[in-house]
Motif scaffolding. Structure first.
Motif, PDB file in Angstrom:
ATOM      1  N   SER A  98       0.847  -1.300  -0.009  1.00 21.45           N
ATOM      2  CA  SER A  98       0.191   0.050   0.105  1.00 21.45           C
ATOM      3  C   SER A  98       0.701   1.243   0.017  1.00 21.45           C
ATOM      4  O   SER A  98       0.385   2.222  -0.493  1.00 21.45           O
ATOM      5  CB  SER A  98      -0.942   0.124   1.060  1.00 21.45           C
ATOM      6  OG  SER A  98      -0.167   0.227   2.448  1.00 21.45           O
ATOM      7  N   GLY A  99       1.970   0.936   0.419  1.00 18.07           N
ATOM      8  CA  GLY A  99       2.942   2.328   0.551  1.00 18.07           C
ATOM      9  C   GLY A  99       2.696   3.222   1.861  1.00 18.07           C
ATOM     10  O   GLY A  99       3.354   4.337   2.226  1.00 18.07           O
ATOM     11  N   GLU A 100       1.648   2.883   2.743  1.00 23.39           N
ATOM     12  CA  GLU A 100       1.234   3.741   3.985  1.00 23.39           C
ATOM     13  C   GLU A 100       1.892   3.070   5.042  1.00 23.39           C
ATOM     14  O   GLU A 100       2.946   1.965   4.783  1.00 23.39           O
ATOM     15  CB  GLU A 100      -0.099   3.202   4.204  1.00 23.39           C
ATOM     16  CG  GLU A 100      -1.140   3.719   3.075  1.00 23.39           C
ATOM     17  CD  GLU A 100      -1.327   5.049   2.777  1.00 23.39           C
ATOM     18  OE1 GLU A 100      -1.302   5.626   3.756  1.00 23.39           O
ATOM     19  OE2 GLU A 100      -1.532   5.473   1.807  1.00 23.39           O
ATOM     20  N   VAL A 101       2.229   4.019   6.010  1.00 25.73           N
ATOM     21  CA  VAL A 101       3.102   3.725   7.113  1.00 25.73           C
ATOM     22  C   VAL A 101       2.488   2.329   7.783  1.00 25.73           C
ATOM     23  O   VAL A 101       1.408   2.063   7.989  1.00 25.73           O
ATOM     24  CB  VAL A 101       2.621   4.840   8.190  1.00 25.73           C
ATOM     25  CG1 VAL A 101       3.392   4.520   9.645  1.00 25.73           C
ATOM     26  CG2 VAL A 101       3.141   6.105   7.597  1.00 25.73           C
ATOM     27  N   SER A 102       3.678   1.552   8.034  1.00 29.50           N
ATOM     28  CA  SER A 102       3.411   0.396   8.975  1.00 29.50           C
ATOM     29  C   SER A 102       3.545   0.543  10.187  1.00 29.50           C
ATOM     30  O   SER A 102       4.569   1.154  10.847  1.00 29.50           O
ATOM     31  CB  SER A 102       4.438  -0.664   8.320  1.00 29.50           C
ATOM     32  OG  SER A 102       4.133  -1.957   9.035  1.00 29.50           O
ATOM     33  N   GLN A 103       2.590   0.145  11.093  1.00 27.35           N
ATOM     34  CA  GLN A 103       2.671   0.254  12.588  1.00 27.35           C
ATOM     35  C   GLN A 103       3.168  -1.031  12.937  1.00 27.35           C
ATOM     36  O   GLN A 103       3.327  -1.177  14.130  1.00 27.35           O
ATOM     37  CB  GLN A 103       1.241   0.399  13.044  1.00 27.35           C
ATOM     38  CG  GLN A 103       0.667   1.909  12.743  1.00 27.35           C
ATOM     39  CD  GLN A 103       1.436   2.808  13.339  1.00 27.35           C
ATOM     40  OE1 GLN A 103       2.230   2.775  14.370  1.00 27.35           O
ATOM     41  NE2 GLN A 103       1.452   3.848  12.514  1.00 27.35           N
ATOM     42  N   GLY A 104       3.540  -2.055  12.435  1.00 24.13           N
ATOM     43  CA  GLY A 104       4.339  -3.179  12.624  1.00 24.13           C
ATOM     44  C   GLY A 104       5.467  -3.222  13.725  1.00 24.13           C
ATOM     45  O   GLY A 104       5.414  -3.660  14.610  1.00 24.13           O
ATOM     46  N   PRO A 105       6.503  -2.119  13.219  1.00 24.10           N
ATOM     47  CA  PRO A 105       7.632  -2.119  14.263  1.00 24.10           C
ATOM     48  C   PRO A 105       7.420  -1.047  15.253  1.00 24.10           C
ATOM     49  O   PRO A 105       8.044  -0.541  16.095  1.00 24.10           O
ATOM     50  CB  PRO A 105       8.741  -1.716  13.191  1.00 24.10           C
ATOM     51  CG  PRO A 105       8.419  -1.924  11.998  1.00 24.10           C
ATOM     52  CD  PRO A 105       6.495  -1.615  12.073  1.00 24.10           C
ATOM     53  N   SER A 106       6.153  -0.462  15.238  1.00 21.12           N
ATOM     54  CA  SER A 106       5.942   0.565  16.372  1.00 21.12           C
ATOM     55  C   SER A 106       6.434   0.293  17.845  1.00 21.12           C
ATOM     56  O   SER A 106       6.150  -1.152  18.091  1.00 21.12           O
ATOM     57  CB  SER A 106       4.411   0.826  16.190  1.00 21.12           C
ATOM     58  OG  SER A 106       3.993   1.760  17.330  1.00 21.12           O
ATOM     59  N   TYR A 107       6.888   0.936  18.544  1.00 21.75           N
ATOM     60  CA  TYR A 107       7.297   0.786  19.966  1.00 21.75           C
ATOM     61  C   TYR A 107       7.119   1.908  20.625  1.00 21.75           C
ATOM     62  O   TYR A 107       8.075   2.830  20.869  1.00 21.75           O
ATOM     63  CB  TYR A 107       8.634   0.457  19.950  1.00 21.75           C
ATOM     64  CG  TYR A 107       9.284  -0.084  21.259  1.00 21.75           C
ATOM     65  CD1 TYR A 107       8.521  -0.599  22.163  1.00 21.75           C
ATOM     66  CD2 TYR A 107      10.601   0.415  21.560  1.00 21.75           C
ATOM     67  CE1 TYR A 107       9.245  -1.004  23.257  1.00 21.75           C
ATOM     68  CE2 TYR A 107      11.207  -0.072  22.867  1.00 21.75           C
ATOM     69  CZ  TYR A 107      10.409  -0.686  23.472  1.00 21.75           C
ATOM     70  OH  TYR A 107      10.932  -1.069  24.821  1.00 21.75           O
ATOM     71  N   VAL A 108       5.788   2.506  21.222  1.00 29.09           N
ATOM     72  CA  VAL A 108       5.459   3.530  21.673  1.00 29.09           C
ATOM     73  C   VAL A 108       4.848   3.373  23.011  1.00 29.09           C
ATOM     74  O   VAL A 108       4.212   2.373  23.402  1.00 29.09           O
ATOM     75  CB  VAL A 108       4.675   4.623  20.872  1.00 29.09           C
ATOM     76  CG1 VAL A 108       5.440   4.941  19.427  1.00 29.09           C
ATOM     77  CG2 VAL A 108       3.346   3.676  20.484  1.00 29.09           C
ATOM     78  N   GLY A 109       4.776   4.430  23.952  1.00 23.88           N
ATOM     79  CA  GLY A 109       4.051   4.224  25.243  1.00 23.88           C
ATOM     80  C   GLY A 109       4.730   3.209  25.871  1.00 23.88           C
ATOM     81  O   GLY A 109       5.893   3.181  26.098  1.00 23.88           O
ATOM     82  N   ASP A 110       3.833   2.599  26.701  1.00 22.70           N
ATOM     83  CA  ASP A 110       4.232   1.589  27.737  1.00 22.70           C
ATOM     84  C   ASP A 110       4.366   0.227  27.237  1.00 22.70           C
ATOM     85  O   ASP A 110       4.463  -0.900  27.917  1.00 22.70           O
ATOM     86  CB  ASP A 110       3.310   1.709  28.915  1.00 22.70           C
ATOM     87  CG  ASP A 110       3.161   3.029  29.701  1.00 22.70           C
ATOM     88  OD1 ASP A 110       4.228   3.478  29.649  1.00 22.70           O
ATOM     89  OD2 ASP A 110       1.953   3.033  30.130  1.00 22.70           O
ATOM     90  N   GLU A 111       4.436  -0.013  25.810  1.00 20.43           N
ATOM     91  CA  GLU A 111       4.359  -1.193  25.203  1.00 20.43           C
ATOM     92  C   GLU A 111       5.800  -1.871  25.461  1.00 20.43           C
ATOM     93  O   GLU A 111       6.810  -1.051  25.391  1.00 20.43           O
ATOM     94  CB  GLU A 111       4.319  -1.021  23.627  1.00 20.43           C
ATOM     95  CG  GLU A 111       4.530  -2.398  22.780  1.00 20.43           C
ATOM     96  CD  GLU A 111       4.162  -2.450  21.465  1.00 20.43           C
ATOM     97  OE1 GLU A 111       3.539  -3.131  20.892  1.00 20.43           O
ATOM     98  OE2 GLU A 111       4.387  -1.283  20.899  1.00 20.43           O
ATOM     99  N   THR A 112       5.949  -3.025  25.665  1.00 18.06           N
ATOM    100  CA  THR A 112       7.034  -3.963  26.210  1.00 18.06           C
ATOM    101  C   THR A 112       7.891  -4.186  24.657  1.00 18.06           C
ATOM    102  O   THR A 112       7.130  -4.376  23.582  1.00 18.06           O
ATOM    103  CB  THR A 112       6.958  -5.340  26.821  1.00 18.06           C
ATOM    104  OG1 THR A 112       6.012  -6.000  25.843  1.00 18.06           O
ATOM    105  CG2 THR A 112       6.138  -4.830  28.080  1.00 18.06           C
ATOM    106  N   LEU A 113       9.264  -4.435  24.867  1.00 17.26           N
ATOM    107  CA  LEU A 113       9.951  -4.654  23.791  1.00 17.26           C
ATOM    108  C   LEU A 113       9.486  -6.129  23.035  1.00 17.26           C
ATOM    109  O   LEU A 113       9.286  -6.191  21.860  1.00 17.26           O
ATOM    110  CB  LEU A 113      11.500  -4.810  24.255  1.00 17.26           C
ATOM    111  CG  LEU A 113      12.284  -5.380  23.348  1.00 17.26           C
ATOM    112  CD1 LEU A 113      12.592  -4.533  21.947  1.00 17.26           C
ATOM    113  CD2 LEU A 113      13.926  -5.533  23.698  1.00 17.26           C
ATOM    114  N   ILE A 114       9.071  -7.096  24.020  1.00 19.91           N
ATOM    115  CA  ILE A 114       8.699  -8.414  23.524  1.00 19.91           C
ATOM    116  C   ILE A 114       7.378  -8.218  22.626  1.00 19.91           C
ATOM    117  O   ILE A 114       7.398  -8.980  21.544  1.00 19.91           O
ATOM    118  CB  ILE A 114       8.316  -9.232  24.814  1.00 19.91           C
ATOM    119  CG1 ILE A 114       9.833  -9.711  25.542  1.00 19.91           C
ATOM    120  CG2 ILE A 114       7.693 -10.525  23.954  1.00 19.91           C
ATOM    121  CD1 ILE A 114      10.635 -10.101  24.452  1.00 19.91           C
TER     122      ILE A 114
END
Length: 244
Positions: A183-199
């Motif tokens: 799609s060429g749209e932004v992918s949220q797959g690698p997102s790492y924001v807020g209180d989310e854990t690395l795992i």
């Protein structure tokens, strides 16, 4: 199905992480710094391949230092992606050093660690960065100080740009993006924001297909009389332009 795809990727990635650790402990002591840098660059590119993440590099990465790369920050993947595009030494928050496996790999990559809540440590880091730049290193910083959503940039803090001023080294803007291959749209797959854990972020990344990591290098620029705050604001504007 995405769960099984993620498990399959994980079974490929884990041995590659082990190879990285073995290289650090078994070979790094015998290699020159240039050879180490090249090994890291190649290893990072191979890891992206195993994660099924395509790397696209636009613009011209620096061939030699001294230079300070200034990039927006989206994910824990940013460091891996930038290493694959062109090895550099990162300035990172101190708790990364204690991350299992990733901390060891980051330290071997020459990462400089800073306690962001400490003003005194920030002053120490500026001194250490200035010294490294004077010695001809390629450094990289994320002046947002934390990860964003991949769309909008957070305010840029200019403190660490003081090191480039002291060393009279140029700054090169770098725009990072993760997009969906189809799609060429932004992918949220690698997102790492807020209180989310690395795992949790890692698991979502493994499950998300068609991730493309786009690294766009702008032109290096001198301070030209700007102080660190004005320079940081100008670099932020340039990164926004590169992302458009």
């Amino acid at each position: 199905m995405s769960k099984w795809v993620a498990i399959g990727k994980l079974l490929i990635v884990v041995p590659h992480l082990a190879v990285g650790l073995f290289t650090i402990y078994g070979y790094f002591p015998r290699l020159s710094q240039t050879q180490r840098d090249r090994r890291i660059e190649v290893w990072a590119g191979e890891l992206l391949d195993k994660l099924a993440i395509k790397l696209v590099v636009n613009g011209t990465p620096p061939s030699v230092g001294p230079i300070l790369l200034v990039a927006n920050h989206i994910s824990w993947l940013d460091i891996l992606v930038m290493h694959a595009a062109r090895h550099c030494r990162f300035v990172s928050k101190s708790d990364v050093k204690s991350w299992p496996v990733f901390g060891t790999l980051a330290t071997a990559g020459g990462t400089l660690y800073i306690q962001r809540e400490s003003r005194r440590d920030a002053m120490r880091m500026v001194h250490d960065m200035s010294e490294a730049l004077t010695q001809g290193h390629i450094l990289a910083v994320f002046p947002e100080g934390t990860t964003g959503n991949g769309v909008d940039l957070l305010p840029f803090h200019g403190n660490l740009l003081e090191a480039a001023l002291k060393a009279q080294a140029p700054v090169q803007p770098v725009a990072l993006q993760f997009v969906d291959e189809h799609s060429g749209e932004v992918s949220q797959g690698p997102s790492y924001v807020g209180d989310e854990t690395l795992i949790a972020s890692l698991w979502r990344t493994l499950k998300t297909p068609g991730i493309v990591a786009v690294v766009t290098y702008g032109l290096p620029q001198e301070a030209a009389g700007r102080d660190r705050r004005v320079w940081a604001a100008d670099v932020k504007g340039e990164i926004e332009r590169l992302k458009a």
